[in-house]
Each structure stands twice: as structure tokens, then as C-alpha cells.
Enzyme design. Structure first.
Site, mmCIF file in Angstrom:
data_model
loop_
_atom_site.group_PDB
_atom_site.id
_atom_site.type_symbol
_atom_site.label_atom_id
_atom_site.label_comp_id
_atom_site.label_asym_id
_atom_site.label_seq_id
_atom_site.Cartn_x
_atom_site.Cartn_y
_atom_site.Cartn_z
ATOM 1 N N THR A 31 -9.838 -10.655 -14.338
ATOM 2 C CA THR A 31 -8.890 -11.521 -15.050
ATOM 3 C C THR A 31 -7.607 -10.797 -15.468
ATOM 4 O OG1 THR A 31 -10.020 -11.090 -17.151
ATOM 5 C CG2 THR A 31 -10.726 -13.028 -15.909
ATOM 6 N N GLY A 32 -7.521 -9.496 -15.207
ATOM 7 C CA GLY A 32 -6.290 -8.755 -15.491
ATOM 8 C C GLY A 32 -5.198 -9.126 -14.503
ATOM 9 N N SER A 33 -3.977 -8.642 -14.744
ATOM 10 C CA SER A 33 -2.850 -9.051 -13.885
ATOM 11 C C SER A 33 -3.025 -8.566 -12.446
ATOM 12 C CB SER A 33 -1.524 -8.547 -14.468
ATOM 13 O OG SER A 33 -1.532 -7.129 -14.549
ATOM 14 N N GLN A 34 -3.434 -7.295 -12.262
ATOM 15 C CA GLN A 34 -3.618 -6.775 -10.902
ATOM 16 C C GLN A 34 -4.795 -7.458 -10.206
ATOM 17 O OE1 GLN A 34 -1.537 -4.626 -9.401
ATOM 18 N NE2 GLN A 34 -0.301 -4.576 -11.243
ATOM 19 N N LYS A 46 -15.893 -12.096 -20.981
ATOM 20 C CA LYS A 46 -15.408 -13.377 -20.447
ATOM 21 C C LYS A 46 -16.437 -14.059 -19.556
ATOM 22 C CE LYS A 46 -10.497 -12.464 -20.905
ATOM 23 N NZ LYS A 46 -9.174 -12.496 -20.287
ATOM 24 N N ILE A 55 -9.139 1.077 -6.221
ATOM 25 C CA ILE A 55 -7.708 1.146 -5.910
ATOM 26 C C ILE A 55 -6.959 2.071 -6.876
ATOM 27 C CG2 ILE A 55 -5.609 -0.257 -5.608
ATOM 28 C CD1 ILE A 55 -7.910 -0.942 -3.635
ATOM 29 N N THR A 56 -7.441 2.176 -8.092
ATOM 30 C CA THR A 56 -6.740 2.850 -9.194
ATOM 31 C C THR A 56 -6.328 4.292 -8.904
ATOM 32 O OG1 THR A 56 -8.108 1.506 -10.666
ATOM 33 C CG2 THR A 56 -6.901 3.318 -11.682
ATOM 34 N N GLU A 57 -5.126 4.635 -9.363
ATOM 35 C CA GLU A 57 -4.635 6.017 -9.266
ATOM 36 C C GLU A 57 -4.759 6.690 -10.631
ATOM 37 O OE1 GLU A 57 -0.680 8.468 -7.717
ATOM 38 O OE2 GLU A 57 -0.565 6.292 -7.918
ATOM 39 N N HIS A 87 0.939 12.354 -4.002
ATOM 40 C CA HIS A 87 -0.493 12.278 -4.298
ATOM 41 C C HIS A 87 -0.981 13.544 -4.992
ATOM 42 C CE1 HIS A 87 -1.233 9.220 -0.825
ATOM 43 N NE2 HIS A 87 -0.890 8.622 -1.940
#
EC number: 6.2.1.5
Length: 295
Positions: free
Chosen positions: A17-20, A43, A96-98, A247
Site C-alpha cells: 500500500t506504499g507509494s512504490q 492493514k 528492489i530496495t537499495e 553501486h
């Protein structure tokens, strides 16, 4: 055939439910990915994008039969999210997170390996089997179902290779972004193994970059085990030693990990290397004898 994912892969999203999570889940659904729900603690019981939201991965797996999860969660919480997915019954985790701390990743990778869970990423664009399933942030429209397997440490450079193989009419079987961090969940060898065994994949494109020894290890594996044609590009030819290039893992340290060393190792393994990203499509055509589609 394809590797890792196909049209039947049931996918959930952590951080749904977050923006990303919202944006990229919408894109995945529009692409045809079989999204079956998502997880946001607190939620559970609600719906989002027309799909059920659960408090935990375990609940989501029990209710939907999900096999894969994509993680769009801030870096400090990613280790917990990866472990929750691994212990919750997910078989393929795409993170996906960096910016995830290295020690967090070390722990998460060891646990995933122990449980036999495939982890892709972190700090990666994800995985796509064109026309079937998209898990991640890559633009779907540049892909074309086809016969080239692409594996890369870089997201945007992957898209460049994809565009060239699409324009040439070769298409892609599956594209895997393994990520640019020092400790990836899956390395080049893990994915090369899958491409070698996949009947749909007739040639492989491998995009590496400076830093570490992943490309040299991949070259040794290719020399001993890969019979399919391989084209490779290494980013960072002009990078100065000791400077991180984008990176976390892209750094030449102690004189090791230079682009020249990697090119040499790959050439020794019989890989066709290109010094310009723009030559990937042309090199594939030369190596395979495939006819390039006229524009």
C-alpha cells in the site's frame, strides 16, 4: 519455457500500500502479471488495487497460494521482510530496495540459502519473462518474447540490452537483474546455470561492472559449463581506482576488479565481449548467425 517466472506465477507484494508498491503493482497488473494480493502490517482485511491485503506473508501464502514476492520496503526493514517471506513459504523473493546494510544482507542470504529460497536482488530492477510476468521496476513495453537470456548487475544497462535485442527481432526469454550490491541474493553463475538448462534460451547477454570478482567467477563457469553463445559488456572502463561508481559493489579496490581484468577473463572463456553497449545486438547477430530484423 523461461526461467524463474512465467504466466502462472502467483505474486504478492510486500509494502503493497506504499507509494512504490502501489505504482509498480499497478504496472505489473497492467502487464498481465498474476498479482494475487499484498502485505502491509496493520492493514490486513482491506483491499488495495482490487486485491486483498494481509498482515503477514504467511497469511497471504495460505490464502492465495503465492509463490513469489516482490519487496518495496525501506532499507532498514528489508532484512525482516526477506526473512518473513522466506519463512512464510515464498519460493522466489525479488528485493528492489537499495541501501540495505551489508550485514543484514549476509544474514538474509544465508537464511534463504538454508531454506532453498531463491532471492533476487537487492538493489535490482527485478525479473521479467516478456509477455508473461513482470516482477520489478523495468519498463514492460521495451521487451519482446524471444530467445536471449539477459543477466545484469545494472538496471538501466539491462534496458539498453533489451531494447537492442527487441529491435533486432531476437527478443528475450527472461531478463534477470541481480543487483549492484556487494552481496547479491543470486549471482551470475546462479542465473547462467538456469539459462544453460532452459530450452527457450538460445543465447545469453551478461552485463557486468567493475568491482568484486563476480565476472571472473562467471567466466570460469562459462568456460567449463556453458555451451550457448554469450555476449558480455563490462561497465566502468574509465573508472578511477578506489572510487565507488554508483553501486555499492562497483569499486576497484586493491588493484582488483578492473574492467580490463574482467574483459580478459571473459575473452579467455570464449565469450564475445563488446567495448560499447551499443554493439550488443550486432555482436549477438555475428555470434549466432541470426538475421537482424529490418527497421
Amino acid at each position: 519455457m523461461s526461467v524463474l517466472i512465467n504466466k502462472d506465477t502467483k505474486v504478492i507484494c510486500q509494502g503493497f500500500t506504499g507509494s512504490q508498491g502501489t505504482f509498480h503493482s499497478e504496472q505489473a497488473i497492467a502487464y498481465g502479471t498474476k498479482m494475487v494480493g499484498g502485505v502491509t502490517p496493520g492493514k490486513g482485511g482491506t483491499t488495495h488495487l482490487g486485491l486483498p491485503v494481509f498482515n503477514t506473508v504467511k497469511e497471504a501464502v495460505e490464502a492465495t497460494g503465492a509463490e513469489a514476492s516482490v519487496i518495496y520496503v525501506p532499507a532498514p526493514f528489508c532484512k525482516d521482510s526477506i526473512l518473513e517471506a522466506a519463512f512464510g513459504g515464498i519460493k522466489l523473493i525479488v528485493c528492489i530496495t537499495e541501501g540495505i546494510p551489508t550485514l543484514d544482507m549476509l544474514d538474509a542470504k544465508v537464511k534463504c540459502d538454508e531454506l532453498g529460497v531463491r532471492l533476487i536482488g537487492p538493489n535490482c530492477p527485478g525479473v521479467i519473462t516478456p509477455g508473461e510476468c513482470k516482477i520489478g521496476i523495468m519498463p514492460g513495453h521495451i521487451h519482446l518474447p524471444g530467445k536471449v537470456g539477459i543477466v545484469s548487475r545494472s538496471g538501466t544497462l539491462t534496458y539498453e540490452a533489451v531494447k537492442q535485442t527487441t529491435d533486432a527481432g531476437f527478443g528475450q526469454s527472461t531478463c534477470v537483474g541481480i543487483g549492484g550490491d556487494p552481496i547479491p541474493g543470486s549471482n551470475f553463475i546462479d542465473i547462467l546455470k538456469l539459462f544453460q538448462e532452459d530450452p527457450q534460451t538460445e543465447a545469453i547477454v551478461m552485463i557486468g561492472e567493475i568491482g568484486g570478482s563476480a565476472e571472473e567467477e562467471a567466466a570460469a563457469f562459462i568456460k567449463a559449463n556453458v555451451t550457448k553463445p554469450v555476449v558480455s559488456y563490462i561497465a566502468g572502463v574509465t573508472a578511477p581506482p578506489g572510487k565507488r561508481m554508483g553501486h555499492a559493489g562497483a569499486i576497484i579496490s586493491g588493484g582488483k576488479g578492473t574492467a580490463d581484468e574482467k574483459f580478459a577473463a571473459l575473452q579467455d572463456a570464449g565469450v564475445k565481449t563488446v567495448r560499447s553497449l551499443a554493439d550488443i545486438g550486432k555482436a549477438l547477430a555475428e555470434l549466432t548467425g541470426w538475421e537482424v530484423k529490418k527497421a
